[in-house]
Write an enzyme that holds these catalytic residues in place. Structure first.
Site, PDB file in Angstrom:
ATOM      1  N   SER A   1      32.460  -0.116  81.480  1.00 40.25           N
ATOM      2  CA  SER A   1      31.484  -0.870  80.651  1.00 40.25           C
ATOM      3  C   SER A   1      31.076   0.067  79.380  1.00 40.25           C
ATOM      4  CB  SER A   1      29.955  -0.988  81.585  1.00 40.25           C
ATOM      5  OG  SER A   1      29.082  -1.384  80.657  1.00 40.25           O
TER       6      SER A   1
ATOM      7  N   TYR B   1      23.671   2.280  88.115  1.00 38.86           N
ATOM      8  CA  TYR B   1      24.756   1.385  87.192  1.00 38.86           C
ATOM      9  C   TYR B   1      25.401   2.372  86.189  1.00 38.86           C
ATOM     10  CZ  TYR B   1      27.163  -2.142  84.565  1.00 38.86           C
ATOM     11  OH  TYR B   1      27.879  -3.178  83.949  1.00 38.86           O
TER      12      TYR B   1
END
Length: 320
Positions: free
Chosen positions: A165, A177
């Site tokens: 990401s 995350y």
């Protein structure tokens, strides 16, 4: 004169790069690709796309509904596996199925796509179990799935595509995350260097905000409310009763500005990583990734912190 020489060299360099980047494998009809997280989103679309191109797709789904949805939209050539990337027995069972499918040819591609983003919130809202929940899927799962089929990839001199990401470069929210995506970036780099001498290519895709389960407003709100209800009265007082409402308003404004509905931009990156003769080491999917998040990641920390504070809801007891 020197300016013209430099300009010509740059132009020729761009032409060479574009030509090199455009070269594709002659045939994919004998190649197997194993994809995790095919229930929805990027993995679902990639499985459909590779099936169209003629790959033998081994699509791993976590839910029965996801498996059934994919089965109805693909050819009989695609094989669906049930996989829980947090369960070693499930991972090993899937690896045995993959081995029986690829036989002596080996595995051309592994796409580590499975991932979750909740629970995410300010760090003092979370417990260590909240961190472990995401890390188990997004990082440990990626590593264990890769190791389970790495000998098959080495046999085929194939490819590993890790879906990280843009937030593996910039941490924008508390919880695991972003931490997990930083870890995927590190695992990707070490694996790429380890596998280079075996002819295995290891690539990384870094999407920004796209319209998937991770960015669905109802799920974000549900996650936030669930965590808020568990907080102690002291922490709630620190943040204020209207903190969640204000945060959701900011999220909606951000969504309208930054969330890209075109998932195929990410799927194209994954497809190129698997089919290009000379795949790129990293793929940044989405214009805001290329022209906002990546440049911001190279800025001085104080500048990035200032940008994030502009869009942040301040707690009720903020002292700055």
């Amino acid at each position: 004169m020197l300016v013209y020489v430099v300009a010509v060299l740059l132009f020729l360099g761009v032409l060479y790069y574009r030509h090199r980047d455009s070269k594709r494998l002659n045939s994919v009809n004998d190649k197997h690709v194993y994809i995790t997280g095919c229930d929805s989103g990027f993995g679902h679309r990639l499985a459909q796309r590779l099936d169209e191109l003629g790959f033998y797709v081994l699509a791993a789904c976590y839910t029965q509904n996801g498996a059934e949805d994919l089965k109805t939209s693909t050819s009989p050539r695609l094989k669906i596996l049930q996989l829980d990337v947090t369960n070693s027995e499930s991972i090993n069972k899937a690896a045995e199925i993959v081995k029986s499918e690829v036989k002596e040819k080996g595995l051309w591609g592994l796409v580590n796509n499975a991932g979750i983003s909740f629970p995410s919130a300010p760090s003092d809202w979370l417990t260590i179990e909240d961190y472990k929940e995401i890390l188990a899927v997004n990082l440990i799962g990626v590593i264990e799935v890769t190791l389970s089929v790495l000998p098959l990839i080495k046999k085929a001199r194939g490819r590993v595509v890790n879906i990280a990401s843009i937030f593996g470069r910039l941490s924008i929210i508390g919880g695991a995350y972003c931490i997990s995506k930083y870890g995927v970036e590190a695992f990707n780099d070490s694996l790429r260097r380890d596998m280079h001498d075996f002819g295995v290519k290891v690539l990384c895709v870094e999407p920004s905000f796209f319209k998937t389960r991770i960015t669905r407003f109802d799920l974000v709100l549900q996650n936030t409310n669930k965590l808020w209800e568990k907080l102690s009265p002291e922490v709630k007082e620190d943040y204020g009763d209207d903190f969640v409402e204000k945060s959701m308003q900011v999220f909606m404004k951000t969504a309208r500005t930054l969330i890209d509905p075109d998932l195929m931009k990410v799927v194209w990156c994954m497809e190129h990583a698997l089919t290009a003769v000379h795949p790129r080491t990293r793929y940044s999917a989405g214009l805001n990734a290329k022209y906002f998040w990546i440049p911001l990641s190279y800025m001085p920390t104080v500048f990035a912190d200032f940008v994030f504070r502009l869009a942040k809801v301040k707690p009720a007891k903020s002292v700055v």
